[in-house]
Design a protein around this motif. Structure first.
Motif, PDB file in Angstrom:
ATOM      1  N   UNK A 199     -12.681  11.457  15.626  1.00 33.62           N
ATOM      2  CA  UNK A 199     -13.676  11.069  14.618  1.00 33.62           C
ATOM      3  C   UNK A 199     -14.830  10.285  15.233  1.00 33.62           C
ATOM      4  N   UNK A 200     -14.511   9.391  16.175  1.00 30.84           N
ATOM      5  CA  UNK A 200     -15.598   8.582  16.735  1.00 30.84           C
ATOM      6  C   UNK A 200     -16.486   9.441  17.640  1.00 30.84           C
ATOM      7  N   UNK A 201     -15.888  10.443  18.283  1.00 33.47           N
ATOM      8  CA  UNK A 201     -16.711  11.340  19.105  1.00 33.47           C
ATOM      9  C   UNK A 201     -17.568  12.234  18.219  1.00 33.47           C
ATOM     10  N   UNK A 202     -17.006  12.612  17.075  1.00 35.13           N
ATOM     11  CA  UNK A 202     -17.779  13.475  16.177  1.00 35.13           C
ATOM     12  C   UNK A 202     -19.025  12.745  15.689  1.00 35.13           C
ATOM     13  N   UNK A 203     -18.881  11.478  15.246  1.00 36.91           N
ATOM     14  CA  UNK A 203     -20.091  10.806  14.752  1.00 36.91           C
ATOM     15  C   UNK A 203     -21.033  10.450  15.897  1.00 36.91           C
ATOM     16  N   UNK A 204     -20.469  10.111  17.062  1.00 34.85           N
ATOM     17  CA  UNK A 204     -21.336   9.725  18.177  1.00 34.85           C
ATOM     18  C   UNK A 204     -22.091  10.932  18.732  1.00 34.85           C
ATOM     19  N   UNK A 205     -21.399  12.052  18.891  1.00 36.97           N
ATOM     20  CA  UNK A 205     -22.077  13.230  19.453  1.00 36.97           C
ATOM     21  C   UNK A 205     -23.049  13.863  18.447  1.00 36.97           C
ATOM     22  N   UNK A 206     -22.787  13.675  17.159  1.00 38.92           N
ATOM     23  CA  UNK A 206     -23.772  14.112  16.155  1.00 38.92           C
ATOM     24  C   UNK A 206     -25.055  13.313  16.370  1.00 38.92           C
ATOM     25  N   UNK A 207     -24.895  11.994  16.578  1.00 36.93           N
ATOM     26  CA  UNK A 207     -26.063  11.131  16.844  1.00 36.93           C
ATOM     27  C   UNK A 207     -26.766  11.566  18.132  1.00 36.93           C
ATOM     28  N   UNK A 208     -25.998  11.812  19.195  1.00 36.06           N
ATOM     29  CA  UNK A 208     -26.618  12.198  20.474  1.00 36.06           C
ATOM     30  C   UNK A 208     -27.407  13.500  20.316  1.00 36.06           C
ATOM     31  N   UNK A 209     -26.813  14.456  19.612  1.00 35.50           N
ATOM     32  CA  UNK A 209     -27.471  15.753  19.435  1.00 35.50           C
ATOM     33  C   UNK A 209     -28.773  15.585  18.646  1.00 35.50           C
ATOM     34  N   UNK A 210     -28.691  14.837  17.515  1.00 37.67           N
ATOM     35  CA  UNK A 210     -29.892  14.617  16.681  1.00 37.67           C
ATOM     36  C   UNK A 210     -30.971  13.867  17.442  1.00 37.67           C
ATOM     37  N   UNK A 211     -30.556  12.902  18.249  1.00 42.30           N
ATOM     38  CA  UNK A 211     -31.540  12.035  18.905  1.00 42.30           C
ATOM     39  C   UNK A 211     -32.178  12.703  20.118  1.00 42.30           C
ATOM     40  N   UNK A 212     -31.393  13.504  20.865  1.00 42.23           N
ATOM     41  CA  UNK A 212     -31.883  13.941  22.178  1.00 42.23           C
ATOM     42  C   UNK A 212     -32.082  15.447  22.361  1.00 42.23           C
ATOM     43  N   UNK A 213     -31.480  16.290  21.531  1.00 40.02           N
ATOM     44  CA  UNK A 213     -31.495  17.729  21.844  1.00 40.02           C
ATOM     45  C   UNK A 213     -32.917  18.270  21.989  1.00 40.02           C
ATOM     46  N   UNK A 214     -33.799  17.877  21.072  1.00 41.93           N
ATOM     47  CA  UNK A 214     -35.183  18.380  21.120  1.00 41.93           C
ATOM     48  C   UNK A 214     -35.887  17.916  22.393  1.00 41.93           C
ATOM     49  N   UNK A 215     -35.735  16.619  22.691  1.00 40.92           N
ATOM     50  CA  UNK A 215     -36.407  16.040  23.871  1.00 40.92           C
ATOM     51  C   UNK A 215     -35.927  16.717  25.146  1.00 40.92           C
ATOM     52  N   UNK A 216     -34.636  17.037  25.207  1.00 35.19           N
ATOM     53  CA  UNK A 216     -34.083  17.706  26.397  1.00 35.19           C
ATOM     54  C   UNK A 216     -34.671  19.112  26.495  1.00 35.19           C
ATOM     55  N   UNK A 217     -34.739  19.766  25.354  1.00 35.58           N
ATOM     56  CA  UNK A 217     -35.289  21.132  25.348  1.00 35.58           C
ATOM     57  C   UNK A 217     -36.709  21.121  25.905  1.00 35.58           C
ATOM     58  N   UNK A 218     -37.516  20.154  25.397  1.00 35.11           N
ATOM     59  CA  UNK A 218     -38.914  20.059  25.853  1.00 35.11           C
ATOM     60  C   UNK A 218     -38.966  19.769  27.342  1.00 35.11           C
ATOM     61  N   UNK A 219     -38.146  18.793  27.769  1.00 28.42           N
ATOM     62  CA  UNK A 219     -38.186  18.366  29.182  1.00 28.42           C
ATOM     63  C   UNK A 219     -37.780  19.514  30.101  1.00 28.42           C
TER      64      UNK A 219
END
Ligand code: NAD
Ligand code: UDP
Length: 387
Positions: A360-380
């Motif tokens: 459960x803690x990985x699910x909420x944390x990785x949801x946050x990581x994906x929302x926060x960084x996925x776009x920026x990583x794609x751009x970079x």
């Protein structure tokens, strides 16, 4: 929000002022959030960075705007520190260099940050009769007794030789040339100094030993909100690999074991310490989740599975790769083999128990990581490389 709040003994909780040093870090940001949203306390937030608490400082129309003030101060060399400690009822010291990649590559900074820079904080608290909650680490236990038995010895399975207890477990560090232990050693000495200030000069103190607290806002993603060559702690390393669709790197086979606790559970424990001084003073507390034990390899496998679910992407063909510690961290790295916290003392004094499972803690944390960084990583990663 604040009215009618009582402590564990049924007494009304009076609003206090807290000088929080390291308030802009991972733990500090969650603690500030909790104090602002659920308590009437004031925070004098001290740090060199404020990015992780920006959402609590601006705009000035926030309901708690008059209860949190940021002071951009480096505690190494700023005479304003004593004044802030004097203004507060309680000081919480979180400031530290606490990333394993730094222990053997920046050993002097590590020792200074965890011992020398913490000295004035202890001194000002003691001289001014102020209460101190100091953040130490589970790393002060070092290696378990169990790891010294032969690999096939049944004694390795006996909890007496691996469960880590504040009052009875020894602290077992590796040799001086394994500079990983400089961090643990500096933390242990500051614990001893605080204890001695309590014994000789009556300092009211609580020492916290966190066992791998993880969650949103931990560390940075290299090349996005931190240096490209930087090596954060394992959650951010593995998140970075998952976001970039690279294999997760298992140091020395990923056989070390850790217990992970969700930051939001752990913050509940800290709030209990803040608001129950009579039960918390004079104690050292393990704060972790003994039920969430995995090897680093198992952590990598679980994170891969959880990330695939939250990102809606299938995992890559080779999800993990082995690397040597020398290659990953450099000369002088060593590791803690296993970390299971004994929960007796925190249970008895504060009635605290962690609630959140690793999944459960990985699910909420990785949801946050994906929302926060996925776009920026794609751009970079889609930027053309300059020739
Ligand atoms: P963090 O690095 O996110 O936060 C530390 C904060 O202290 C940073 O914002 C940093 O800028 C600040 N700081 C450092 N030196 C400073 C200085 N000289 N002046 C002003 N500010 C300074 O780390 P964290 O995970 O939030 O850890 C906080 C404390 O808990 C540390 O003492 C650490 O050793 C301890 N700890 C944490 C964990 C964990 O699981 N997160 C485990 C063991 C111990
Ligand atoms: N680790 C790993 N791969 C990484 C980062 C870390 O295998 O990309 C391992 C590291 O060697 C250690 C564990 O993960 O055994 C936890 O590391 P972390 O940096 O979170 O801090 P520690 O718990 O050692 O203080």
């Amino acid at each position: 929000m604040a009215s009618g709040r009582v402590d564990l003994d049924g007494n009304p909780i009076k609003p206090i002022t807290i000088c929080m040093i390291g308030a802009g870090g991972f733990i500090g940001s969650h603690l500030c959030e909790k104090l602002m949203s659920e308590t009437p306390h004031k925070v004098l937030a001290v740090d060199v960075y404020s990015d992780k608490i920006k959402h609590l400082l601006e705009p000035s129309s926030l309901p708690w705007a008059d209860r949190i003030h940021f002071h951009r101060i480096n505690i190494k060399n700023d005479s304003r520190l004593e004044g802030l400690i004097r203004m507060a009822d309680l000081t919480i010291n979180l400031a530290a260099i606490c990333t394993p990649a730094d222990y053997n590559t920046r050993p002097l900074d590590t020792i200074y940050s965890n011992f020398i820079d913490a000295l004035p904080v202890v001194k000002y608290c003691s001289e001014n009769g102020k209460r101190l909650i100091h953040f130490s680490t589970c790393e002060v236990y070092g290696k378990t007794i169990g790891c010294f038995f032969p690999k096939d010895s049944p004694l390795r399975q006996d909890p007496a030789y691996y469960v880590l207890n504040e009052d009875t477990s020894p602290c077992i560090f590796g040799p001086v040339e394994k500079q990983r232990w400089s961090y643990a050693c500096a933390k242990q000495l500051i614990e001893r100094l605080i204890y001695a200030e309590g014994a000789e000069n009556g300092l009211e103190f609580t020492i916290v030993r966190p066992f791998n607290w993880i969650g949103p806002r931990m560390d940075f993603i290299p090349g996005i909100d931190g240096p490209s060559e930087g090596v954060p702690r394992v959650l951010a390393c593995f998140s970075n690999n998952l976001l970039r669709r690279e294999p997760l790197k298992l140091v020395d086979g990923g056989q070390s074991q850790r217990t992970f606790v969700y930051i939001k559970d752990a913050i509940e424990a800290v709030l209990l310490m803040i608001e129950n001084p009579a039960r918390a003073n004079g104690h050292i507390f393990n704060v972790g989740n003994p039920n969430n034990e995995v090897t680093v390899r198992q952590l990598a496998e679980m994170m891969t599975e959880v990330y695939a679910k939250v990102a809606g992407e299938s995992p890559i063909d080779t999800p993990t790769v082995d690397v040597s510690s020398k290659e990953f961290y450099g000369e002088g790295y060593d590791d803690s083999d296993k970390r299971i916290p004994d929960m007796t003392i925190i249970n008895r004094q504060l009635g605290w128990n962690p609630k959140t499972s690793l999944w459960d803690l990985l699910e909420s944390t990785l949801t946050y990581q994906h929302r926060t960084y996925a776009e920026a990583i794609k751009k970079a990663t889609s930027k053309p490389v300059a020739s």
